[in-house]
Design an enzyme around this catalytic site. Structure first.
Site, PDB file in Angstrom:
ATOM      1  N   GLU A   1      57.399  34.624  -5.259  1.00  0.00           N
ATOM      2  CA  GLU A   1      57.252  34.854  -6.320  1.00  0.00           C
ATOM      3  C   GLU A   1      58.211  36.103  -6.834  1.00  0.00           C
ATOM      4  O   GLU A   1      58.501  36.206  -7.941  1.00  0.00           O
ATOM      5  CB  GLU A   1      55.699  35.029  -7.076  1.00  0.00           C
ATOM      6  CG  GLU A   1      55.140  36.322  -6.556  1.00  0.00           C
ATOM      7  CD  GLU A   1      54.780  36.787  -5.389  1.00  0.00           C
ATOM      8  OE1 GLU A   1      54.935  35.734  -4.441  1.00  0.00           O
ATOM      9  OE2 GLU A   1      54.287  37.671  -4.857  1.00  0.00           O
TER      10      GLU A   1
ATOM     11  N   CYS B   1      50.752  36.920   1.329  1.00  0.00           N
ATOM     12  CA  CYS B   1      50.877  38.306   1.820  1.00  0.00           C
ATOM     13  C   CYS B   1      49.223  39.047   1.884  1.00  0.00           C
ATOM     14  O   CYS B   1      48.551  38.467   2.795  1.00  0.00           O
ATOM     15  CB  CYS B   1      51.616  39.073   1.032  1.00  0.00           C
ATOM     16  SG  CYS B   1      52.360  40.746   1.911  1.00  0.00           S
TER      17      CYS B   1
ATOM     18  N   ILE C   1      57.114  42.300   2.420  1.00  0.00           N
ATOM     19  CA  ILE C   1      56.757  43.823   2.119  1.00  0.00           C
ATOM     20  C   ILE C   1      55.643  44.031   3.003  1.00  0.00           C
ATOM     21  O   ILE C   1      54.133  43.617   2.731  1.00  0.00           O
ATOM     22  CB  ILE C   1      56.291  43.850   0.455  1.00  0.00           C
ATOM     23  CG1 ILE C   1      57.558  43.190  -0.267  1.00  0.00           C
ATOM     24  CG2 ILE C   1      56.278  45.390   0.281  1.00  0.00           C
ATOM     25  CD1 ILE C   1      57.320  43.000  -1.533  1.00  0.00           C
TER      26      ILE C   1
ATOM     27  N   HIS D   1      56.311  37.040  -0.206  1.00  0.00           N
ATOM     28  CA  HIS D   1      56.475  36.671  -1.547  1.00  0.00           C
ATOM     29  C   HIS D   1      57.324  35.574  -1.932  1.00  0.00           C
ATOM     30  O   HIS D   1      58.745  36.078  -1.982  1.00  0.00           O
ATOM     31  CB  HIS D   1      56.247  37.999  -2.203  1.00  0.00           C
ATOM     32  CG  HIS D   1      55.326  38.928  -1.896  1.00  0.00           C
ATOM     33  ND1 HIS D   1      54.068  39.192  -2.761  1.00  0.00           N
ATOM     34  CD2 HIS D   1      55.297  39.887  -1.101  1.00  0.00           C
ATOM     35  CE1 HIS D   1      53.552  40.264  -2.197  1.00  0.00           C
ATOM     36  NE2 HIS D   1      54.206  40.669  -1.167  1.00  0.00           N
TER      37      HIS D   1
HETATM   38  N1  GLN Z   1      49.958  45.494   4.206  1.00  0.00           N
HETATM   39  C1  GLN Z   1      49.444  45.059   3.058  1.00  0.00           C
HETATM   40  C2  GLN Z   1      47.734  44.906   3.035  1.00  0.00           C
HETATM   41  O1  GLN Z   1      47.248  44.960   4.051  1.00  0.00           O
HETATM   42  C3  GLN Z   1      49.874  43.731   2.543  1.00  0.00           C
HETATM   43  C4  GLN Z   1      51.190  43.970   1.888  1.00  0.00           C
HETATM   44  C5  GLN Z   1      51.560  43.025   0.690  1.00  0.00           C
HETATM   45  O2  GLN Z   1      50.797  42.296   0.215  1.00  0.00           O
HETATM   46  N2  GLN Z   1      52.785  43.053   0.308  1.00  0.00           N
HETATM   47  O3  GLN Z   1      47.086  44.485   2.213  1.00  0.00           O
END
Ligand code: GLN
Length: 205
Positions: A188, A86, A145, A186
């Site tokens: 995890e 992410c 997310i 994710h």
């Molecule tokens: N949108 C977030 C960012 O720009 C990342 C989201 C996440 O790690 N769940 O860092």
């Protein structure tokens, strides 16, 4: 998990901000010795490093403030294996389509990334995603997310996971280039340790 010499692998988790402890717990349960990485000296002796999710612009700002960014970039370019999730994918990228003001990335992965690529998901979305780590696909229950997407990538980058958009177009959510594996979701969050287990097993051979 034992390394080449039979010693436990020493794995760093970038611990500036974000979902650090979930990765620490999984790695420790798999038998790795885990170090939380905040300063350049924490990079000494690592067999691999995990970049957690979180807020990539904060991770970037803190890494530069702690003078960690350049030593980290150098270590990865010298071959330190990375598993990024992410915000970690965003932080690894060569280029961001929509950086926060002043946001930089490490440039250790030849991809262009769009942050919040699925829109501003207010709630996380779970999807089963086939991820190709070895020859076979692992069906991973993945949490997205505010997840980024890879919008383009260099010839040396292998796509290891996609999800279909509403109209069926595949969206790239997992890539691998040499020593860097990066996922926009994710694994995890759901206690699924198979990606970490495969990654560690790959470091041991
Ligand atoms: N949108 C977030 C960012 O720009 C990342 C989201 C996440 O790690 N769940 O860092």
């Amino acid at each position: 998990m034992a390394g080449k010499t039979g010693k436990a692998l020493t794995i760093g988790v970038l611990a500036l901000q974000g979902g650090v402890e979930e990765h620490v717990a999984i790695l420790e349960s798999l038998g790795a010795h885990v170090t939380r990485v905040r300063l350049p000296r924490d990079l000494d002796g690592l067999d691999g490093i995990v970049f957690p999710g979180g807020e990539s612009s904060t991770i970037d700002r803190l890494a530069r403030a702690f003078e960690l960014a350049q030593p980290l970039r150098d270590a990865i370019r010298a071959g330190l294996p990375v598993l990024a999730t992410c915000a970690g994918l965003i932080y690894s990228a060569r280029e961001l389509e929509n950086p926060a003001p002043g946001q930089q990335s490490l440039g250790v992965l030849d991809v262009v990334v769009r942050r919040n690529g699925f829109g501003n998901q207010r709630f996380s979305e779970e999807r089963t995603v086939p991820v190709r780590l070895d020859e076979e696909d692992l069906a991973v229950e993945a949490s997205f997310i505010r997840a980024p997407v890879v919008t383009s990538h260099g010839a040396g980058v292998e796509v290891i996971a996609t999800v279909p958009e509403r109209d069926g177009t595949p969206v790239v959510v997992g890539v691998r280039e040499d020593n860097v594996i990066a996922l926009s979701f994710h694994p995890e969050e759901n206690g699924d340790d198979r990606i970490h287990a495969r990654w560690l097993a790959g470091l041991s051979v």
